[in-house]
Enzyme design. Structure first.
Site, PDB file in Angstrom:
ATOM      1  N   ARG A 100     -57.900 -62.516 -41.435  1.00 53.79           N
ATOM      2  CA  ARG A 100     -56.570 -63.113 -41.229  1.00 53.79           C
ATOM      3  C   ARG A 100     -56.140 -63.948 -42.441  1.00 53.79           C
ATOM      4  NH1 ARG A 100     -56.600 -64.620 -34.786  1.00 53.79           N
ATOM      5  NH2 ARG A 100     -55.915 -62.544 -34.171  1.00 53.79           N
TER       6      ARG A 100
ATOM      7  N   LYS B  74     -56.262 -53.313 -16.808  1.00 52.12           N
ATOM      8  CA  LYS B  74     -55.338 -53.447 -15.671  1.00 52.12           C
ATOM      9  C   LYS B  74     -53.989 -52.773 -15.873  1.00 52.12           C
ATOM     10  CE  LYS B  74     -56.968 -57.984 -14.290  1.00 52.12           C
ATOM     11  NZ  LYS B  74     -56.578 -59.393 -14.307  1.00 52.12           N
TER      12      LYS B  74
ATOM     13  N   GLY C 250     -55.970 -56.452 -30.765  1.00 61.74           N
ATOM     14  CA  GLY C 250     -56.955 -56.826 -29.747  1.00 61.74           C
ATOM     15  C   GLY C 250     -58.067 -55.809 -29.597  1.00 61.74           C
TER      16      GLY C 250
ATOM     17  N   GLY D 293     -51.411 -59.652 -28.255  1.00 58.65           N
ATOM     18  CA  GLY D 293     -50.322 -59.982 -27.314  1.00 58.65           C
ATOM     19  C   GLY D 293     -48.962 -59.662 -27.899  1.00 58.65           C
TER      20      GLY D 293
HETATM   21  P1  AMP Z   1     -57.226 -54.629 -22.087  1.00 61.04           P
HETATM   22  O1  AMP Z   1     -57.362 -56.015 -22.650  1.00 61.04           O
HETATM   23  O2  AMP Z   1     -56.423 -54.552 -20.853  1.00 61.04           O
HETATM   24  O3  AMP Z   1     -56.808 -53.620 -23.149  1.00 61.04           O
HETATM   25  O4  AMP Z   1     -58.682 -54.223 -21.605  1.00 61.04           O
HETATM   26  C1  AMP Z   1     -59.756 -54.049 -22.459  1.00 61.04           C
HETATM   27  C2  AMP Z   1     -61.002 -54.112 -21.655  1.00 61.04           C
HETATM   28  O5  AMP Z   1     -60.941 -53.118 -20.640  1.00 61.04           O
HETATM   29  C3  AMP Z   1     -62.234 -53.811 -22.477  1.00 61.04           C
HETATM   30  O6  AMP Z   1     -63.028 -54.969 -22.560  1.00 61.04           O
HETATM   31  C4  AMP Z   1     -62.934 -52.704 -21.691  1.00 61.04           C
HETATM   32  O7  AMP Z   1     -64.333 -52.924 -21.551  1.00 61.04           O
HETATM   33  C5  AMP Z   1     -62.270 -52.779 -20.334  1.00 61.04           C
HETATM   34  N1  AMP Z   1     -62.351 -51.487 -19.632  1.00 61.04           N
HETATM   35  C6  AMP Z   1     -61.918 -50.300 -20.054  1.00 61.04           C
HETATM   36  N2  AMP Z   1     -62.239 -49.339 -19.177  1.00 61.04           N
HETATM   37  C7  AMP Z   1     -62.933 -49.934 -18.179  1.00 61.04           C
HETATM   38  C8  AMP Z   1     -63.535 -49.464 -16.999  1.00 61.04           C
HETATM   39  N3  AMP Z   1     -63.521 -48.179 -16.683  1.00 61.04           N
HETATM   40  N4  AMP Z   1     -64.158 -50.361 -16.183  1.00 61.04           N
HETATM   41  C9  AMP Z   1     -64.191 -51.673 -16.529  1.00 61.04           C
HETATM   42  N5  AMP Z   1     -63.614 -52.176 -17.639  1.00 61.04           N
HETATM   43  C10 AMP Z   1     -62.995 -51.322 -18.454  1.00 61.04           C
END
Ligand code: AMP
Length: 401
Positions: A38, A204, A358, A381
């Protein structure tokens, strides 16, 4: 509307320039910097300001001190590293406002750099407090924002401060890093070469509703992976075992599936499942989209990899946000890494690939193909909100061209 760029500002000699940077670097337990990318990312803007004889004040946050002075979150360590990587002497002010800081600003000579102490040592920063911004603005002629990672926040240093400078007739410009982010993210959303394929994963659905809604209007194909897929599959009536699934968001998933009707919105056709979320646990592929009782989904399966890779190979524009599985554990990283390779190959053949920050940035790095992507956003974000189609407050506050 296009925003004023630092390159548009040529008469900088002797001007006091406040540049908002993102020096929120990771520190180890001893307070040493573990990754200085950064800091290095701001060097093009900094070099330009130095060469053009500006008197440079740098402002940043580090960590989450929540309005209190915390020596562990001091930017002093960054001043030393910045001096090292830029080759320029860097003065450090142990505060960001007040008489002493004002004096240091006044004494800055053309080409000299002053890094202020953590802006978030004052709660007023995150409150976008006008009085606090007035103090930051003291003596400042020109404002530059090179901190894309905080552009989605309306804070004093990203929103009120540029407004004050503009109200005085001064300019508020995008630094070179910010400009690059806006150019890549902006062009893939407003004028993508087609077909445009968007890959969305992560934990999510609820975090990505607005991104899905916005991209449904823009993309030719959307490929869904990660735990997010299980919420959609559950909403369609498939079993998800003990997978991470937002059981309270099934209606939301159904309404998104409804909106996606007639569009190419693809869900995984098979999964990798395990009995326990840890390395070395039993792993097997599902036969179809359902996950067995007592098992949890952790990655996309081989048929999905093949299906998604074919779509990616056709793409002229690729936007990727969110991993396909729990890529942090090598046993569950195959899907994410295969998709990363497919995106890298498509990019080598001429497609433009933009990776949201991220976890997606970490995933392409872990897959060893980070340098084969067209662009990896520095803001997690902020890039997500950009993909939602929102105007970021830190961008909106800049002067129009
Ligand atoms: P996000 O910040 O929403 O992009 O989520 C990223 C996180 O989602 C990572 O740390 C992954 O380990 C988690 N992730 C992705 N697929 C799965 C899954 N099938 N079960 C649990 N966690 C997951």
């Amino acid at each position: 509307m296009a925003k004023l760029s630092l390159a548009d500002l040529t008469d900088l000699r002797g001007k006091l320039v406040f540049m908002r940077v993102d020096y929120n670097v990771p520190l180890d337990d001893n307070g040493a910097i573990t990754d200085d990318k950064r800091i290095k990312a701001t060097l093009p803007s900094l070099d330009y300001l130095i060469k053009n004889g500006a008197r440079i004040v740098l402002g940043s946050h580090l960590g989450r001190p929540k309005g209190k002075r915390d020596p562990k979150q001091s930017l002093r360590v960054v001043a030393a590293r910045l001096a090292e990587v830029s080759g320029a002497p860097v003065n450090f002010a142990d505060d960001c406002i007040g008489d002493k800081v004002q004096l240091l600003k006044t004494h800055l000579q053309p080409g000299q750099v002053l890094l202020l102490e953590n802006l978030r040592f004052y709660a007023e920063e995150e409150k976008n407090d006008r009085g606090f911004a007035e103090q930051l603005a003291q003596g400042v002629d020109i404002y530059v924002n090179d901190a894309f990672g905080t552009a989605h926040r309306a804070h004093a240093s990203t929103a009120a401060l540029p407004e004050i400078i503009k109200a005085r007739g001064g300019h508020a410009a995008a630094g070179f890093l910010m400009e690059k982010e806006l150019r890549y993210l902006g062009s893939v959303l407003s004028n993508p070469a087609r077909p445009m394929v968007c890959i969305l994963g992560g934990a999510k659905v609820s975090d990505k509703i607005k991104v899905i809604e916005n991209l449904l209007n823009i993309a030719d194909v959307i490929l869904i992976g990660g735990a997010m897929a299980y919420t959609f599959r559950k909403a369609q009536g498939f079993s998800v075992g003990k997978s991470l699934c937002e059981h309270d968001k099934l209606d939301l998933a159904r309404s998104l599936l409804e909106k996606a009707k007639g569009k190419r919105f693809l869900l995984p056709v098979d999964q990798v499942q395990t009995t326990e979320l840890k390395a070395g646990a039993p792993v097997r592929n599902t036969d179809g989209p359902s996950i067995e009782d007592g098992w949890e989904g952790v990655d996309i399966g081989p048929q999905t990899i093949e299906l998604y890779s074919k779509e990616i190979a056709q793409a002229k524009t690729i936007v990727w946000n969110g991993p396909m599985g729990v890529f942090e554990i090598p046993d569950f990283a195959k899907g994410t890494f295969a998709i990363a390779k497919a995106v890298a190959e498509a990019t080598q053949r001429g497609a433009t690939s933009v990776i949201g920050g991220g976890d997606s940035a970490k995933a392409v790095k872990a897959a060893g193909v980070a340098n084969q992507m067209s662009f990896i956003s520095t803001g997690g974000g902020a890039s997500l909100e950009f993909l939602e189609g929102k105007e970021l407050p830190g961008v909106a506050a800049l002067s129009d061209k």
